[in-house]
Design a protein around this motif. Structure first.
Motif, PDB file in Angstrom:
ATOM      1  N   VAL A 322       0.837  -1.198   0.000  1.00  0.00           N
ATOM      2  CA  VAL A 322       0.000   0.000   0.000  1.00  0.00           C
ATOM      3  C   VAL A 322       0.872   1.248   0.000  1.00  0.00           C
ATOM      4  O   VAL A 322       1.747   1.389   0.850  1.00  0.00           O
ATOM      5  CB  VAL A 322      -0.935   0.005   1.226  1.00  0.00           C
ATOM      6  N   ARG A 329      -0.470   7.784  -3.200  1.00  0.00           N
ATOM      7  CA  ARG A 329      -1.640   6.920  -3.358  1.00  0.00           C
ATOM      8  C   ARG A 329      -2.328   7.188  -4.687  1.00  0.00           C
ATOM      9  O   ARG A 329      -2.656   6.261  -5.430  1.00  0.00           O
ATOM     10  CB  ARG A 329      -2.638   7.161  -2.218  1.00  0.00           C
ATOM     11  N   CYS A 333      -2.490   4.283  -7.435  1.00  0.00           N
ATOM     12  CA  CYS A 333      -3.798   3.707  -7.729  1.00  0.00           C
ATOM     13  C   CYS A 333      -4.172   3.909  -9.195  1.00  0.00           C
ATOM     14  O   CYS A 333      -4.733   3.011  -9.832  1.00  0.00           O
ATOM     15  CB  CYS A 333      -4.859   4.300  -6.815  1.00  0.00           C
ATOM     16  N   VAL A 496      -3.467  -8.136  -7.396  1.00  0.00           N
ATOM     17  CA  VAL A 496      -3.764  -7.122  -6.379  1.00  0.00           C
ATOM     18  C   VAL A 496      -4.028  -7.790  -5.035  1.00  0.00           C
ATOM     19  O   VAL A 496      -5.003  -8.540  -4.897  1.00  0.00           O
ATOM     20  CB  VAL A 496      -4.986  -6.268  -6.781  1.00  0.00           C
ATOM     21  N   LEU A 500      -4.555  -3.926  -0.692  1.00  0.00           N
ATOM     22  CA  LEU A 500      -4.576  -2.933  -1.752  1.00  0.00           C
ATOM     23  C   LEU A 500      -5.942  -2.853  -2.411  1.00  0.00           C
ATOM     24  O   LEU A 500      -6.352  -1.787  -2.889  1.00  0.00           O
ATOM     25  CB  LEU A 500      -3.503  -3.263  -2.782  1.00  0.00           C
ATOM     26  N   TYR A 503      -7.938  -0.450  -0.477  1.00  0.00           N
ATOM     27  CA  TYR A 503      -7.406   0.882  -0.753  1.00  0.00           C
ATOM     28  C   TYR A 503      -7.911   1.405  -2.097  1.00  0.00           C
ATOM     29  O   TYR A 503      -8.286   2.574  -2.236  1.00  0.00           O
ATOM     30  CB  TYR A 503      -5.882   0.795  -0.765  1.00  0.00           C
TER      31      TYR A 503
END
Length: 647
Positions: A322, A329, A333, A496, A500, A503
């Motif tokens: 993460v 982030r 992402c 993944v 995560l 998240y």
């Protein structure tokens, strides 16, 4: 509990920038003595000091003074005594007169002796630099030893310093500008075995140079699969035309571990535990490194004391998959989402299909898969109604999860079918003689396989693809039904991990949606992880919670990263987990779930040996066609024996 750094393959390295006066060797020596004491108090095993730190880098024509040269050699002998006093390996810089030439050298000192001297190869002589006025390049050496107090000291750029009884620790030296060259000597040293690269430097500060220096050090550590320490001269150097900031760094395989404060007139020190065992393992699995030609070197043994510590001087994030920080982030992402959606879009373009089928449960994994499908359809200009979301309530389905699945499908504008599985599963139970009151593995897996059968058959009806929803953590633990949710036609989440996934769903809620859609996504993120195969509790809430059975996913993802990506043994994983999760899990709890992880990881390999296609996302992937190849019948006893010994 305290740990031996050597047993874990670690070395505690310190980079120091001592307070300095140009040409005042006695003063400089006193500052180094104080800095060495601080390093010893912090249990450092190696202390790297700046370039020409005994005299100062900016002495200019004073380097020609025999008095300065002789005093520097006397100070070098004092450092030898200091190394014995603190059981500390020191690397310091000084001018060395040899065969009628003057060399800018780094000396490695340990156990009361100077073990070797490495001259600088690349001498900058443009802009503010005039080093060729005073020094000769290492290429001009005519001797390979230097006599100091009756002892012949090895001199040259072919020196490697090998720690006795610790094969992973092999030190290579280069000096300042050597790193900035097109082909730094450290590359050759690394290929020849150096795992810890040390660079005494004097890098003046100009606008923007700090970031470039960081990139350079980190990049070289990554390119060499090494730890790289860089100690730079501070503001005590002459300010006639330049300012030196004392920017010292430690990096490991591309990651910065520590750095000093800049522009401080006081002595500065930074420490980090570098993982040399990890670097050796990285090199073993890297074909490009193995194919690089090594050169002849002289290996010089030295003694490196072992130290014990309760706290490791390195960042150990509890969630290694993460990203940290909002900015990182968002970038990470978006990158993950791009990989997932591009993989699915490419498969749809290849098959010419405008239809996909996804089983949606109102849980994290199916939600992420649905969001990926929506983004892929939008990229290809396809109608979202071609996404057939099917929710299949069964014995364990709750109002909360079913409601979220149906709301999300409606808000996203995809097609939705509700197909209950109770009757079909009961018929199957009757056919095979399964008692519905017996909530065993057959009871659970029959539901999972019924759902997969529905998805596959509807996909055949539509001429579309079944999108798999299972994630990397479930595959690692085998927490999926063989030929049930284990199977699909393209699995978008296989790269993944669970930590995560949560998240990503929360990130999607914040960056891509508002209003009711955002609220639904956040509620899905807050829902306990469950396959919902066992009946709800008396309040209609989820009665089967995955993490109560297999353990916390944050622990298992930590184990997965360190066992598969870094190949750590259980003892090292336990030591690092103890620090990462301090105050959250007791050691015995971590050890118990670590045992569960290894048992499941080995016993469930057969499911990973026949995975459907799906995109690699990060540095850990378990596809048999990708990074992980493991026999399905490998024995786990070696790892469990170590775990039992740790208890």
């Amino acid at each position: 509990m305290s740990y031996s750094l050597r047993k874990l393959g670690l070395v505690r390295v310190a980079v120091g920038t001592p307070e300095l006066r140009v040409a005042d060797i006695d003063f400089n020596l006193r500052q180094i003595v104080g800095l060495a004491g601080q390093a010893a108090e912090r249990k450092a095993q190696v202390l790297l000091l700046p370039e020409l730190c005994l005299t100062g880098y900016s002495c200019a024509d004073l380097f020609y003074q025999p008095l300065l040269q002789e005093k520097a050699l006397q100070a070098l002998q004092e450092l030898a005594r200091l190394s014995a006093e603190h059981s500390l390996v020191l690397v310091a810089g000084l001018p060395l007169a040899l065969d009628g030439r003057l060399f800018n050298c780094a000396a490695l000192i340990a156990s009361g002796r100077v073990h070797g001297l490495v001259p600088k190869t690349f001498l900058p002589n443009t802009a503010e630099f005039y080093e060729q006025r005073w020094f000769s390049s290492a290429r001009e050496l005519t001797s390979d030893t230097f006599c100091l107090d009756g002892e012949r000291i090895p001199v040259g750029t072919d020196l490697l310093f090998a720690a006795e009884g610790f094969p992973a620790c092999c030190i290579g030296l280069e000096v300042c500008e050597d790193l900035w060259a097109v082909e730094p000597p450290s590359g050759r040293l690394a290929v020849s075995g150096a795992t810890l690269l040390l660079n005494p430097s004097a890098s003046p500060e100009v606008l923007g140079k700090r970031d470039y220096r960081r990139q350079l050090v980190c990049s070289q550590s990554a390119r060499c699969l090494a730890a790289y320490a860089y100690a730079s001269a501070g503001p005590g150097e002459s300010s006639t035309d330049l300012v030196y900031a004392g920017h010292s760094l430690i990096a490991e395989n591309g990651l910065q571990l520590a750095e000093t404060e800049r522009f401080s007139f006081d002595s500065q020190l930074a420490c980090a535990d570098v993982d040399l065992e990890r670097l050796v393992l990285e090199r073993q699995r890297n074909a490009s490194f193995a194919d690089s030609p090594a050169t002849a070197t002289r290996r010089i043994p030295f003694v490196l004391k072992d130290v014990r510590t309760k706290i490791f001087a390195r960042p150990i994030p509890p969630r290694p998959f993460v990203p940290e920080g909002d900015r990182e982030r968002d970038v990470r992402c978006e990158e993950i989402f791009a990989i997932q959606t591009t993989g699915l879009a490419r498969r749809l373009r290849h098959t010419g299909s405008s239809q996909v089928v996804i089983g949606v449960s109102g849980g994290l994994d199916s939600t992420l898969a649905l969001l990926v499908a929506v983004r892929a359809f939008d990229r290809l200009g396809l109608d979202r109604r071609g996404i057939q979301a099917i929710t299949m309530p069964g014995f364990g389905t709750t109002v909360r999860t079913r409601g979220n699945a149906e709301k999300l499908a409606d808000l996203l504008g995809v097609s939705l079918q509700v197909i209950g599985i109770d009757a079909a599963v009961r018929q199957h139970f009757a056919d095979i003689g399964q008692d519905e009151k017996n909530h065993d593995i057959t009871y659970e897996n029959s539901q999972a396989r019924e759902r997969t059968q529905i998805l596959m058959d509807v996909a055949n009806q539509l001429g579309g693809l079944v999108i798999g929803t299972g994630d990397l953590s479930e595959l690692a633990l085998g927490w999926c039904t063989y030929n049930g949710d284990h199977m699909s036609m393209y699995a978008v989440n296989v790269g993944v991990p669970k930590t995560l996934v949560r998240y990503l769903v929360d990130w999607c809620a914040e960056t891509g949606f508002s209003g009711e859609a955002r609220a639904v996504l956040h509620d899905i993120g807050a829902t306990p992880v469950s396959p919902e195969l066992l009946p709800p509790d008396e309040n209609g809430e989820i009665g089967q919670k995955t993490e109560e059975t297999v353990g916390p996913y944050e622990l298992h993802d930590f184990f997965l990263y360190h066992a598969v990506r870094l190949h750590y043994p259980p003892a090292k994983i336990l030591a690092f987990a103890g620090q990462a999760f301090a105050g959250r899990y007791e050691s015995k709890v971590i050890l118990g779930w670590l045992q569960v992880f290894y048992r499941r990881f080995f016993s469930q390999q057969f499911k990973r040996s026949c995975l459907p296609d799906g995109p690699k996302v990060g540095s850990v992937v378990l596809s048999p066609r990708g990074d992980w190849r493991m026999p399905s019948d490998a024995a786990v006893s070696l790892w469990l024996t170590e775990i039992e010994a740790l208890g």
